[in-house]
Design a protein around this motif. Structure first.
Motif, PDB file in Angstrom:
ATOM      1  N   SER A 103       0.844  -1.203   0.000  1.00 43.19           N
ATOM      2  CA  SER A 103       0.000   0.000   0.000  1.00 43.19           C
ATOM      3  C   SER A 103       0.883   1.259   0.000  1.00 43.19           C
ATOM      4  O   SER A 103       1.915   1.316   0.676  1.00 43.19           O
ATOM      5  N   SER A 105      -0.350   4.038   1.027  1.00 47.96           N
ATOM      6  CA  SER A 105      -0.945   4.942   2.026  1.00 47.96           C
ATOM      7  C   SER A 105       0.072   5.540   2.985  1.00 47.96           C
ATOM      8  O   SER A 105      -0.009   6.736   3.296  1.00 47.96           O
ATOM      9  N   ALA A 109      -0.957   8.992   2.257  1.00 49.08           N
ATOM     10  CA  ALA A 109      -1.973   9.410   3.239  1.00 49.08           C
ATOM     11  C   ALA A 109      -1.311   9.704   4.575  1.00 49.08           C
ATOM     12  O   ALA A 109      -1.850   9.403   5.647  1.00 49.08           O
ATOM     13  N   GLY A 150      -4.034   4.643  -2.498  1.00 50.29           N
ATOM     14  CA  GLY A 150      -3.224   5.164  -1.395  1.00 50.29           C
ATOM     15  C   GLY A 150      -3.556   6.594  -0.992  1.00 50.29           C
ATOM     16  O   GLY A 150      -3.039   7.097   0.004  1.00 50.29           O
ATOM     17  N   HIS A 152      -5.431   9.950   0.404  1.00 47.65           N
ATOM     18  CA  HIS A 152      -6.048  10.159   1.721  1.00 47.65           C
ATOM     19  C   HIS A 152      -7.509   9.720   1.685  1.00 47.65           C
ATOM     20  O   HIS A 152      -8.268  10.120   0.795  1.00 47.65           O
TER      21      HIS A 152
END
Ligand SMILES: O=P(O)(O)O[C@@H]1[C@H](O)[C@H](O)[C@@H](OP(=O)(O)O)[C@H](OP(=O)(O)O)[C@H]1O
Length: 745
Positions: A103, A105, A109, A150, A152
Motif C-alpha cells: 500500500s 498509504s 496518506a 493510497g 487520503h
C-alpha cells in the motif's frame, strides 16, 4: 535494460503531445473503476470565471481594445484577487521497475488532513526494453491504481492528468470540489537520456491554471552517477529550455516552465553525496548528522554556486538518504556496486506564498531501491473577489475610455451661429469662425456635404479654407445672378448648416442664416412688371404670391393680360418698371459706353436706388449705370427673349421679317423690354459721332449682353450661338434702324 539494446531504440522520447498517456482501456475491472473516477471531463467542462486571465487572453474574439483591457486586468490583478492557501501533496518515488507490492498509504496518506492536490511522480516505472522502445507499459495502470488506493481516505479525488515518458510518470489528482477552478491544462515531455534525447532520462511536466494562479509541475529523472553532476545540471537546463507549453491562443508564444507563478519540481534528481567515503557517509547517517552530510550534497553545492535550480527553494532535509537500499529492506546497497547513500529524490519549489509543512521520506515502503519522498506545501493561490474584479474592470474600462477620448481630435469654435444682416445682390459679406484645436492630438478638419446634398454649403455661401488643421475660416455670403432668383422669389432663404468634420473625430454644426433684401436683379421681368412698388417695400409673401401667379399665368398662356402695356404706362417713379426704364436713361453721348467698367460702389448705389425707388435719377457714372444694365439683364431668370424662343431666333437670324414676327409674339413685357433695348441701341447708334459706337462695336457688345438670349445656356450651345446671337441683334438693330430711316426719323 542494457545500453547495447538502447542504442538501436527508436526515439520515442520526442517533445510530442502523443507521448502523453491518459489511459482507460484494456485494464482490470478495478482499474476501470478508477477510470470512472477520472475527472478529465470535469476539467474540460469547467467554466472558468471571467476573471480567469488565461481564459481572457485566449479568447480570439477580443480586439485591440479588449487586449488592452486584459493587459490592464493582469497588471492590476492584486486589486481584485486575494490569496487563499491550498495544500499540495508532492511525492516522488523511483520504483526501480518494480510492480506495486504494498500500500502506498504510508506515503500518500501521511498527512493529518486530506490535501487539496496530489502531484505524484514516479521514475523507473518500467525498465523493460518494450517500455523504452514503445513508450508503453502495463505498469502504468497498476501504479495509477496503487496511487488512487493510497490517497487520503477522507476526501474524494479526481484524476486531472496523467503524463508519462517511458518510466517517468506524473499523476495529478485534485479534490473534486476544486476541479471546476482548474483550466488551461497542458502536458509536455522531454527526453534527455541516451543521445540526449531518449526517454530513459528526462522529464514530464504539466501546467494548469487554478483560480488566477498558474502552476507548473515537473517530474524529472536526471543523469545517474556521482561524477555526472554537471550532466545533471545540463539536463535541468535542457528540460527548462525544451519544455514549452502551447497556449490556447495560438497567436501567443509557448509558455516556458519559468513563466509560471508557481513551479513545483520533483523527481530522482540523482545528485549524490560527494567527497566522502561510503562508510563515513553511513556513519554520519547513523549519527543523524544530516547537516554535515548535506554540506556534501551535490545539489546543495550546485545551487549554492547558482548553476542549477536558480530561484528554487528546497526545505530542510532531516531524513536519511533515500538511495540506495537493497530491495525489500532498509539495508544500504549490499551489491557489488555498493553505492554511496544519497538524497537522489528531491522536491523543490519556486514562487511566492509557498510554505512547506513537511518534507520527509517514507522508510516503511520497501518495494524499490529508493524510498519515496513527500512534501506538503501550503501554496497561496490568487483567488478572484468578484466584487473587486467588477470594480477594477469598470475602472479600467473607464480609464481606457478616457484615453480613447483623449486621442479623439477635438476643436472648439469661436461661434456656432452666424447671422448675415441685410444681404444684398452682389454684395459680399464675411464673418470669421475661429477653429481652435483643444484636443490632445493634431487634427484635420473638412466641411462635408449633408446627406443627399452635392456640396457642403448652399451656392450663396463659401467657407474659406474649407479644409485644414487650425485656422480662421471666413464664412462668405455672396448672392449673384444664379442664386438671386430663388432668394428674390422666396423659394430659398439664407439658411444653411455647415458640417465641420474632424478626421477620426466628431462633427460640429455651424448655422449660417441671414435676411436677404429682394432685388430687381435676379427677378423675372414678369414679376417685376406686376410690382406696383419698389421691390424692397413689398412684403416677401406678396412677392412670393406674384411669382406663383406669374408661373400660373405663364402656364395658362394668359400672362400678357397682366403684363401687357404696363411697361409703357407713365411710371410712378417708385415702381419697378420705372426702375427698368431708369437703366436705359444712360447718356447716349457717353464715350466708350459699355466698354469701360463701372465702379462697384456706384453699382451698389444704383442697385439700392432701383430696389428702393428712392431716387428719380440714378446715381453714378454712365459707365456704372451701363454695367448695372448688363448685370440686370444677366441676372434675369428668363432672358428678354425667353429660352423657349431661342431655337427660332437662331433659325431666322438672316431674315428680318421673321425676326420681327418672333418679336411680335413674345410675352408683352418681354416684347416691350426688347423694344426698349433696341430703341436704346438705335439711340446709341444715332449718336455714334459722340459715343463712337458703331454697328460692329454694338455687335461685339452683344457678345457681352448675349445674356439677352442665352444667359443660362450650356457652354457648347453658347459657343455655337454667340455668332448667331450677334447676327440676330445686329440684324434686328439694323432692320429697326432702316425702318426708322425709311420713316424719315
Ligand atoms: O536509466 P538508465 O539509463 O538505465 O540509468 C540507470 C539508472 O540510473 C540506474 O538507477 C543506475 O543504477 P544505480 O542506481 O545502481 O546506479 C544505472 O547505473 P549503472 O549503469 O551503473 O547500473 C543507470 O545506468
Amino acid at each position: 535494460m542494457k545500453k547495447s539494446e538502447r542504442a538501436h531504440a527508436a526515439d520515442n522520447s520526442g517533445h510530442k503531445k502523443e507521448d502523453e498517456r491518459t489511459r482507460g482501456d484494456g485494464v482490470h475491472e478495478s482499474q476501470e473503476r478508477v477510470k470512472s473516477e477520472v475527472r478529465d471531463d470535469l476539467i474540460r467542462n469547467s467554466q472558468p470565471i471571467l476573471a480567469n486571465k488565461s481564459q481572457m487572453l485566449g479568447m480570439p474574439q477580443f480586439g485591440l481594445r479588449d487586449n488592452l483591457i486584459k493587459c490592464e486586468l493582469l497588471k492590476n490583478e492584486d486589486a481584485y484577487t486575494y490569496i487563499k492557501n491550498y495544500s499540495f501533496f508532492l511525492g516522488t518515488y523511483n520504483v526501480n521497475g518494480q510492480n506495486p507490492k504494498e500500500s502506498l498509504s504510508p506515503w500518500l496518506a501521511s498527512t493529518a488532513t486530506p490535501p487539496d492536490f496530489y502531484l505524484v511522480g514516479f521514475q523507473e516505472l518500467d525498465l523493460s526494453k518494450e517500455a523504452f522502445l514503445f513508450n508503453d507499459t502495463p505498469k502504468e495502470p497498476e501504479w495509477m491504481l496503487a496511487v488512487y488506493k493510497g490517497l487520503h481516505p477522507d476526501a474524494k479525488y479526481a484524476l486531472v492528468k496523467l503524463v508519462r515518458l517511458v518510466g517517468i510518470m506524473l499523476l495529478f489528482y485534485v479534490k473534486a470540489e476544486h476541479a471546476a477552478h482548474i483550466s488551461e491544462m497542458e502536458a509536455e515531455t522531454v527526453g534527455t537520456g541516451v543521445m540526449g534525447r531518449m526517454g530513459n532520462k528526462g522529464a514530464v511536466a504539466i501546467r494548469f491554471q487554478f483560480h488566477n494562479s498558474d502552476i507548473c509541475v515537473v517530474n524529472s529523472h536526471l543523469a545517474a552517477h556521482t561524477e555526472e553532476f554537471e550532466r545533471r545540471n545540463q539536463d535541468f537546463k535542457d528540460i527548462c529550455r525544451r519544455i514549452q507549453f502551447r497556449q490556447d491562443d495560438l497567436t501567443l508564444p509557448p509558455l516556458a516552465i519559468m513563466k509560471h507563478n508557481v513551479v513545483l519540481w520533483l523527481g530522482d534528481l540523482n545528485y549524490r553525496i560527494s567527497d566522502l567515503e561510503v562508510d563515513h557517509v553511513k556513519d554520519l547517517i547513523a549519527k543523524k548528522d544530516f547537516e554535515t552530510l548535506y554540506n556534501h550534497d551535490q545539489l546543495k553545492r550546485q545551487m549554492d554556486e547558482e548553476v542549477v535550480f536558480v530561484g528554487f527553494t528546497e526545505g530542510e532535509i532531516d531524513f536519511q538518504p533515500t538511495y540506495k537500499y537493497d530491495t525489500g529492506s532498509d539495508q544500504w546497497d549490499t551489491s557489488e556496486k555498493c553505492r554511496v547513500p544519497a538524497w537522489c529524490d528531491r522536491i523543490l519549489w519556486r514562487g511566492k506564498n509557498i510554505k512547506q509543512l513537511h518534507y520527509q521520506s517514507h522508510m516503511t515502503l520497501k518495494t524499490s531501491d529508493h524510498k519515496p519522498v513527500s512534501s506538503l506545501l501550503e501554496i497561496g493561490i490568487k483567488v478572484v473577489n468578484e466584487e473587486s474584479y467588477k470594480r477594477t474592470f469598470e475602472e479600467i474600462v473607464r480609464h481606457i475610455d478616457r484615453m480613447e477620448n483623449d486621442c479623439i481630435p477635438s476643436v472648439s469654435l469661436s461661434e456656432r451661429e452666424f447671422f448675415f444682416q441685410d444681404v444684398k445682390f452682389m454684395q459680399h459679406q464675411a464673418k470669421t469662425v475661429s477653429v481652435y484645436n483643444d484636443g490632445q492630438v493634431p487634427c484635420q478638419f473638412e466641411f462635408i456635404p449633408k446627406l443627399d446634398e452635392p456640396t457642403y454649403c448652399k451656392p450663396w455661401l463659401t467657407a474659406n479654407p474649407a479644409k485644414g488643421t487650425s485656422v480662421d475660416i471666413d464664412l462668405e455670403v455672396f448672392v449673384n445672378r444664379s442664386t438671386a432668383p430663388e432668394l428674390n422669389s422666396g423659394q430659398q432663404q439664407l439658411e444653411d448648416i455647415l458640417v465641420l468634420h474632424l478626421e477620426r473625430g466628431k462633427d460640429y454644426f455651424i448655422s449660417v442664416t441671414g435676411n436677404y433684401l429682394p432685388s430687381c436683379f435676379g427677378s423675372s421681368l414678369s414679376t417685376l412688371c406686376l410690382l406696383r412698388e419698389p421691390i424692397q417695400d413689398m412684403p416677401l409673401e406678396t412677392i412670393r404670391e406674384l411669382v406663383r401667379s406669374c408661373h400660373f399665368y405663364k402656364s395658362t398662356a394668359i400672362s400678357d393680360r397682366f403684363t401687357d402695356s404696363y411697361i409703357f404706362e407713365p411710371f410712378h417713379p417708385r415702381t419697378v418698371k420705372a426702375a427698368i426704364v431708369k437703366l436705359l436713361t444712360i447718356s447716349v453721348l457717353q464715350e466708350e459706353l459699355f466698354q469701360q467698367p463701372g465702379l462697384r460702389g456706384e453699382f451698389e448705389e444704383i442697385r439700392d436706388c432701383l430696389d428702393t425707388g428712392s431716387l428719380d435719377t440714378l446715381p453714378g457714372s454712365n459707365h456704372s449705370v451701363a454695367e448695372a444694365l448688363l448685370l440686370f439683364l444677366d441676372a434675369l431668370p428668363d432672358p428678354v427673349i425667353p429660352f423657349s424662343f431661342y431655337p427660332q431666333c437662331l433659325d431666322c437670324c438672316s431674315d428680318s421679317s421673321r425676326c420681327r414676327q418672333i418679336i411680335s409674339v413674345l410675352p408683352q413685357c418681354h416684347k416691350n423690354v426688347f423694344n426698349y433695348l433696341i430703341a436704346f441701341l438705335q439711340e446709341l447708334l444715332k449718336h455714334s459721332a459722340h459715343n463712337r459706337l458703331d454697328v460692329s462695336i454694338l455687335g461685339r457688345l452683344t457678345i457681352h449682353i448675349h445674356c439677352l438670349f442665352l444667359c443660362t445656356l450650356s457652354a457648347d450651345l453658347e459657343s455655337a450661338g454667340q455668332f448667331q446671337t450677334q447676327r440676330f441683334i445686329l440684324h434686328k438693330t439694323h432692320s429697326v434702324l432702316s425702318e426708322d430711316e425709311q420713316n424719315g426719323k
